[in-house]
Enzyme design. Structure first.
Site, short mmCIF file in Angstrom:
data_model
loop_
_atom_site.label_atom_id
_atom_site.label_comp_id
_atom_site.label_asym_id
_atom_site.label_seq_id
_atom_site.Cartn_x
_atom_site.Cartn_y
_atom_site.Cartn_z
N ASP A 304 0.86 -1.18 0.00
CA ASP A 304 0.00 0.00 0.00
C ASP A 304 0.90 1.23 0.00
OD1 ASP A 304 -2.22 1.57 0.09
OD2 ASP A 304 -2.74 1.14 2.17
N THR A 306 -0.23 4.71 1.53
CA THR A 306 -0.43 5.44 2.77
C THR A 306 -0.18 4.54 3.97
OG1 THR A 306 -2.10 6.78 1.67
CG2 THR A 306 -2.04 6.87 4.07
N ASP A 546 -1.61 -1.80 6.05
CA ASP A 546 -1.81 -1.32 7.41
C ASP A 546 -3.29 -1.13 7.75
OD1 ASP A 546 -2.26 0.84 5.76
OD2 ASP A 546 -1.47 2.30 7.19
#
Length: 834
Positions: A304, A306, A546
């Site tokens: 990912d 961010t 996350d």
């Protein structure tokens, strides 16, 4: 609970009383979400102790105990118990450490109780509570805003990094954060009914992919088990026809079961544990023990943006004046506005930290929202408007900013325009209270950048140099993601958006995924589909994420990696948790995994050579009618001849790329070793057996020798079968001595100290294996002269006939095996020498 002050807004009319909250908590209406993936201690112990292989060993051990063969029973079940203990301890350690991390990262939330703001733990929130949400707070339940306005950061849920505006009546979802604004939320859906819990319900389960090494070991062990079962049936049938006792049948079964290389499971468990401990020191907490080896097979990493490549924070890149004011004056105005705003968000926080200026009383304010895409603050220092260029364009006619803005957005930077009203007294709202833009005079471009995590460019470069492809899969705009990927050192190519994937067939998707490195505007289910595509193409995938939106993809990947600062759900389902939020920790973990594979590959050669040798010896000796060549106690010598060497060889191994043809390499080494060693061993056994059976029990045998054999065998010299029993144990001693020395010397073929031993492979300059062989030879030789140890392992004391037979056999064995390896005689015989 901790009181934090009185709620001025509707105090006493919103929220619950403490008594009502406690009653609802007792009724099960608390915010406790089910956790299905983290196994309990009892389940961890049960699955590690009572697996198929340990169950077989325990059954045989129980039979031996019933017959009073205590030392044989210990030998049969010892490795199984140690293996189970090591595996269970590692998993328990990982569970406890993760639980501590989750406890440390657990904050408090503010609820309205008895008309006051009170801080409670998230699981103490109950249905019907009113939560006071302010910037920086995590939303822990689902429910509507009763009043106020909040900018919700839903990146952990959707991957979209831009805050979403929420007004009265809009739902706030659990797992999001308040990036700006303030409001009061009703706790409508709590615990398992919340959005985050429903989204991840299907990934909260235990499911672990077997690694390539585990599959190969499992194949080898099952193959050996089938062969041992066939051999056992034949030998036990013969035993039944010859009238063997129950004790002899159990002992024979114990020996035959010992051919199965259970020690490999012990070795793998130990290697995984050591590797997991080393990885944890470097910031990679291994939750599934096989992940420390699995990461070494990874050839593509999906990450990912961010929270993984970036910190989730913004940094000020530059302020470019475009109006009449000098740069220092513009920076002071922007800094003052950012420090003064009551509706703080990521942008204002970054500007206030980077620019001069001081907080001033706010006379009028229009908070930033995704609908407006601009904000304004009026202080006694004047009015400053900050917004997206296209949103402010109607109010700044004639300003030529397009080229400067386009050049920076192409680099993945976020560009805002700072402006002031042409008329300083112009209102910021119309008569209905709705925000409106006055005519503006542009002052500067304010350029912001996503903050890369420290070390990300170096980590990407090392992955690339190691042949590992990287793919960025994000919920953000593809162009922004691509620009950031380039900043991190990736060859981003042409980015693709999630909308372009919708209509593609699996074959079309596979072709697109193979040539694309950056994907933006990707929904959670599309991340999972991308992982499936890579797996269909034979890639070994690690997925780093996350957020809750990453959880499904993490479970589909062979290796799921979570950030400690991310969602608790994601940490819960991951194979590895990066405790320092640094993806660079995967590189030492990969190094450890490759070292483990190399070491276990070498150890498999030693194990299987021993198994093959013993199996061929048993078949040959049984066919010759010379008794049974091993006792369970003698099989225990494998701890010294195989267990100790493989432990050190695994520890000393050097990391290498996983060998895709491991099984081919195994049989090319193992088959010559087991055939030559078994042939020499049968020769030693037959020589000693025939010599002893002709001598023992005759008048030529010294009385002290007869007495010694009576002690060894437990059979009186006057009994029928004494000569056979004495000849068997004497021949077994010679066979075990020869096979043990041969096992030690076999290490020199695998890790040759110099060119003399380099018939199988080239020397690597490491002298430790040669020193290990010397130490083992000395230790085993000493064992043969210690009566307590020889009795324990079912051997006779050291005798001249044994060494007179074994030593010449060793020299011949070494010469023949060296020639077989050096000239590739097996491959030539099979016509595959090339």
């Amino acid at each position: 609970m901790q009181s934090t002050g009185t709620t001025d807004r509707a105090a006493g009319t919103w929220g619950l009383t403490s008594a009502e909250a406690q009653a609802r908590l007792r009724r099960g209406e608390g915010n406790t979400a089910p956790r299905g993936s983290s196994r309990g201690y009892a389940q961890i112990l049960r699955t590690n102790v009572f697996n198929l292989f340990n169950t077989i060993l325990f059954t045989i051990g129980a039979a031996l105990l019933a017959l009073g063969r205590y030392s044989d029973a210990v030998t049969s079940v010892g490795l199984g118990l140690v293996n189970a203990a090591i595996s269970a301890v590692q998993e328990i350690r990982a569970k406890r450490k993760l639980d501590r991390l989750q406890l440390l990262s657990r904050g408090t939330v503010t609820v309205v109780r008895d008309g006051r703001d009170v801080a409670v733990l998230p699981h103490e929130v109950v249905r019907g509570d009113v939560l006071h949400v302010r910037p920086g707070d995590q939303v822990v339940v689902d429910g509507p805003l009763l009043e106020g306005a909040v900018e919700a950061d839903e990146s952990l849920l959707t991957g979209e990094s831009d805050p979403q505006p929420k007004r009265s009546g809009d739902d706030l979802l659990s797992g999001s954060f308040a990036a700006g604004g303030e409001g009061w939320q009703l706790a409508r859906d709590v615990g398992g009914a919340s959005y985050a819990s429903r989204l991840t319900a299907d990934v909260r389960r235990v499911s672990t992919d077997a690694t390539p090494l585990q599959r190969r070991i499992d194949f080898v062990v099952r193959l050996v088990m089938v062969l041992v079962a066939l051999m056992s049936a034949t030998i036990l049938l013969q035993a039944a026809l010859e009238g063997f006792s129950v004790e002899r049948v159990v002992q024979t079964t114990a020996v035959l079961s010992g051919l199965v290389p259970y020690g490999l499971f012990f070795l793998v468990a130990l290697a995984y544990t050591v590797g997991a401990a080393a990885s944890a020191r470097d910031g990679a907490l291994v939750q599934q023990v096989n992940a420390v080896e699995s990461i070494s097979n990874v050839d593509v990493v999906c990450t990912d943006k961010t929270g993984t490549l970036t910190t989730g924070r913004l940094t000020l890149a530059e302020v470019v004046p475009v109006g009449p004011l000098p740069q220092d004056e513009v920076e002071r105005l922007v800094g003052t506005a950012a420090a003064s705003t009551a509706a703080a968000n990521l942008t204002s926080t970054a500007l206030a930290a980077a620019l001069p200026g001081q907080q001033r009383p706010v006379l009028e304010e229009v908070p930033f929202s995704s609908a407006l895409r601009w904000s304004a603050v009026r202080t006694d220092d004047g009015v400053l408007v900050l917004g997206a260029p296209d949103s402010l364009a109607p109010a700044v006619p004639g300003a030529e900013l397009t080229d400067a803005v386009t050049a920076r957005t192409a680099q993945g930077l976020r560009v805002l325009v700072a402006a002031r009203p042409v008329d300083p007294a112009a209102p910021l709202r119309d008569d209905g209270g709705r925000a409106r833009l006055p005519d503006l005079e542009p002052l500067a471009l304010v350029v912001l950048a996503d903050e890369l995590r420290p070390g990300v460019p170096g980590t990407i470069a090392r992955f690339t140099a190691d042949g590992v492809d990287l793919k960025v899969v994000s919920g953000d705009d593809p162009r922004t993601v691509a620009a950031l990927a380039r900043q991190a050192g990736m060859a981003a190519g042409d980015p693709v958006s999630g909308a372009e994937l919708e209509a593609l067939t699996d074959a079309e998707l596979d072709a697109l995924v193979a040539r694309t490195a950056v994907f933006g505007r990707i929904a959670p289910e599309q991340k999972e589909r991308l992982v499936d595509s890579l797996r269909r193409q034979g890639r070994y995938v690690a997925m780093i994420g996350d957020g809750v939106n990453d959880a499904r993809a993490l479970k589909r990947a062979q290796v799921g990696v979570a950030m400690r600062s991310g969602s608790a759900v994601t940490r819960d389902v991951a194979d590895i948790v990066l405790t320092d939020d640094a993806i660079g920790a995967l590189l030492p973990a990969q190094h450890e995994g490759r070292r483990i594979i190399t070491g276990i590959g070498t150890s498999m050669q030693v194990f299987l050579a021993r198994v093959g040798t013993q199996g061929l010896v048993i078949v040959a000796v049984t066919m010759l009618g010379l008794g049974f060549p091993y006792s369970p106690a003698q099989v225990g010598l494998t701890l010294l001849t195989v267990g100790v060497p493989t432990l050190f060889l695994t520890t000393w191994a050097r990391p290498q790329r996983p060998d895709p043809h491991l099984l081919t390499s195994l049989w090319r080494f193992v088959v010559p070793a087991m055939v030559v060693t078994a042939a020499a061993g049968v020769g030693v056994y037959a020589t000693l057996y025939t010599a002893l059976i002709e001598v023992v029990g005759t008048a030529r045998t010294p009385e002290e020798v007869v007495a010694a054999f009576e002690r060894y065998t437990g059979v009186a010299s006057s009994d029928v079968g004494f000569a056979e029993a004495a000849a068997t144990i004497g021949a077994q001693t010679g066979l075990s001595t020869f096979v043990s020395y041969a096992a030690f010397l076999l290490i020199l073929f695998l890790r040759p100290p110099n060119r003399f031993f380099a018939s199988w492979t080239d020397p690597d300059g490491d002298r430790r294996p040669a020193l290990l062989v010397a130490g083992l030879v000395v230790a085993f030789t000493g064992l043969l002269f210690v009566p307590v140890l020889t009795d324990y392992f079912g051997l006779t004391d050291a005798a001249d006939p044994v060494f007179a037979t074994v030593l010449p056999a060793l020299l011949l064995w070494f010469a023949v095996l060296s020639a077989v390896y050096r000239f590739r005689l097996l491959e030539r015989a099979l016509g595959i020498a090339d």
